[in-house]
Structures are given as structure tokens and as C-alpha cells.
Write a protein that holds these residues in place. Structure first.
Motif, PDB file in Angstrom:
ATOM      1  N   UNK A  75     -11.086 -16.619  11.650  1.00 25.62           N
ATOM      2  CA  UNK A  75      -9.596 -17.420  10.436  1.00 25.62           C
ATOM      3  C   UNK A  75     -10.150 -17.423   9.176  1.00 25.62           C
ATOM      4  N   UNK A  76     -11.120 -18.023   8.541  1.00 28.98           N
ATOM      5  CA  UNK A  76     -11.517 -18.207   7.500  1.00 28.98           C
ATOM      6  C   UNK A  76     -12.249 -17.267   6.647  1.00 28.98           C
TER       7      UNK A  76
ATOM      8  N   UNK B 232      -8.770 -14.651   5.820  1.00 36.46           N
ATOM      9  CA  UNK B 232      -8.600 -15.133   3.751  1.00 36.46           C
ATOM     10  C   UNK B 232      -9.346 -15.074   2.685  1.00 36.46           C
TER      11      UNK B 232
ATOM     12  N   UNK C  54      -3.793 -14.236  13.568  1.00 34.92           N
ATOM     13  CA  UNK C  54      -4.006 -14.667  12.687  1.00 34.92           C
ATOM     14  C   UNK C  54      -3.809 -12.973  11.743  1.00 34.92           C
TER      15      UNK C  54
ATOM     16  N   UNK D 230     -14.079 -18.153  15.881  1.00 36.79           N
ATOM     17  CA  UNK D 230     -12.345 -18.241  16.036  1.00 36.79           C
ATOM     18  C   UNK D 230     -12.192 -18.647  14.342  1.00 36.79           C
ATOM     19  N   UNK D 231     -12.963 -20.156  14.254  1.00 37.15           N
ATOM     20  CA  UNK D 231     -12.839 -20.206  12.674  1.00 37.15           C
ATOM     21  C   UNK D 231     -13.018 -19.217  12.046  1.00 37.15           C
TER      22      UNK D 231
END
Lengths: 119, 70
Positions: free
Chosen positions: A112-113, A116, A43, A108-109
């Protein structure tokens, strides 16, 4: 060395798989942990390199999301089968594997968070 | 919104893992039972988190539209 067999499973030495999870559970559980982290890194990579990687992913299947999904699922299945074949993770306990899966999901979360929020 | 979409992929993989763990009988495997419960809890909590994030997004849109009217 004592060993045990279970229906529909391969012969497993007694010191491996102490909680009788089964080879598939151990392999695919570990595969999820690795795939989750690689997914998060993909990502970040595709958002940073929009001109190269994102464009290539769009060209592969028509939409970068489809490509991303295909890569994730394929990686999960391939790594799971590879770990199963190589016997990687066979000595893990149920608690150890659970913590690994949960930790991978949280990390992983967070990647990603966090990306962003900062990007 | 982007975070929600990308975390959903992890949820799909987790949901695929659940039947692998629960495939054989669980009554004689307490470790596998714990894993099934833990993975199911992760799926539920992640889903609820995504719902909450969606609620924040829609509240933000409403707030922005209302302030635009004023």
C-alpha cells in the motif's frame, strides 16, 4: 493415533495443532494473512481502474470505502470459516502462524505504502 | 494520507483476530500467549506508525502554509 479433546472444541488429531491454539485461531489467523494481502491488492486495483472498479464499488453502497470495508470483513469471516471447515492450517505451530500474520501485515502495508509513493 | 486510511483496514482485521486468539484460557497455552502478545504489539506499532504519519502530514501542511505567507 492418540487424540485430545478440549472443552468447546471439535476432536483434533494429536499431530495437528501441536501448540493447542484451537481450530478457530488457526483458521482465522490464516484468513487474516490471506485477507490482508488481498486487501492490499484491492487497493491497488481500485486506484488503477478508477473508471470501472472504483465506480462499481461506489455504486454498490454509495461510497467505495464502505464497499471496501464490507468486502474485507466478509472475506475475513468467510475464509476463516472455510479454512475451519476444510481443516486448512491445522498443522501450523504458534510461531509459524505468528510469523505468517506479521509477514502478511508487513507485506500488505509495504504494498500500500509503496504503491502510493510511486503512483 | 491514503496509505494511512488503507492500512487502518488491516488494523481493524487484526483487532478482530485478537479476541479469537485470546478466547480460551491462556495459562496452559504458551503458544497462544505468544501470539496474543505479538498481535497486540502489531496493533500498537501500526497505530503509532499511523500517528507518526499523521504528524508528518500536519507538519507538511504547516510548512506549506508558512512558506505561502512568507
Amino acid at each position: 493415533m492418540t487424540s485430545h479433546t478440549e472443552p468447546n472444541s471439535t476432536l483434533i488429531p494429536a499431530r495437528a495443532d501441536p501448540d493447542h491454539l484451537g481450530v478457530a485461531t488457526l483458521s482465522f489467523g490464516l484468513s487474516f494473512a490471506v485477507t490482508g494481502l488481498l486487501d492490499a491488492l484491492l487497493v491497488v486495483a481500485k486506484e488503477i481502474s478508477e473508471d470501472s472498479l472504483l465506480t462499481a464499488m461506489k455504486a454498490a453502497t454509495g461510497h467505495h470505502w464502505v464497499t471496501h470495508g464490507v468486502i474485507s470483513i466478509a472475506l475475513f469471516l468467510i475464509l476463516g470459516l472455510l479454512f475451519q471447515r476444510l481443516g486448512i492450517g491445522r498443522t501450523m505451530t504458534a510461531n509459524g502462524l505468528t510469523v505468517t500474520i506479521a509477514g502478511s501485515m508487513i507485506l500488505s502495508s509495504s504494498i500500500i505504502v509503496g504503491f502510493y509513493l510511486l503512483y | 494520507m491514503e496509505s494511512k486510511e488503507h492500512i487502518f483496514l488491516l488494523l481493524v482485521l487484526l483487532a478482530t483476530l485478537l479476541p479469537v486468539v485470546a478466547w480460551r484460557k491462556l495459562e496452559n497455552r504458551p503458544g497462544a500467549r505468544t501470539m496474543v502478545i505479538a498481535i497486540a504489539a502489531l496493533v500498537i506499532m501500526t497505530s503509532l506508525g499511523m500517528e507518526g504519519a499523521g504528524a508528518v502530514i500536519s507538519m507538511g501542511v504547516k510548512t506549506a502554509l508558512l512558506s505561502k505567507q512568507v
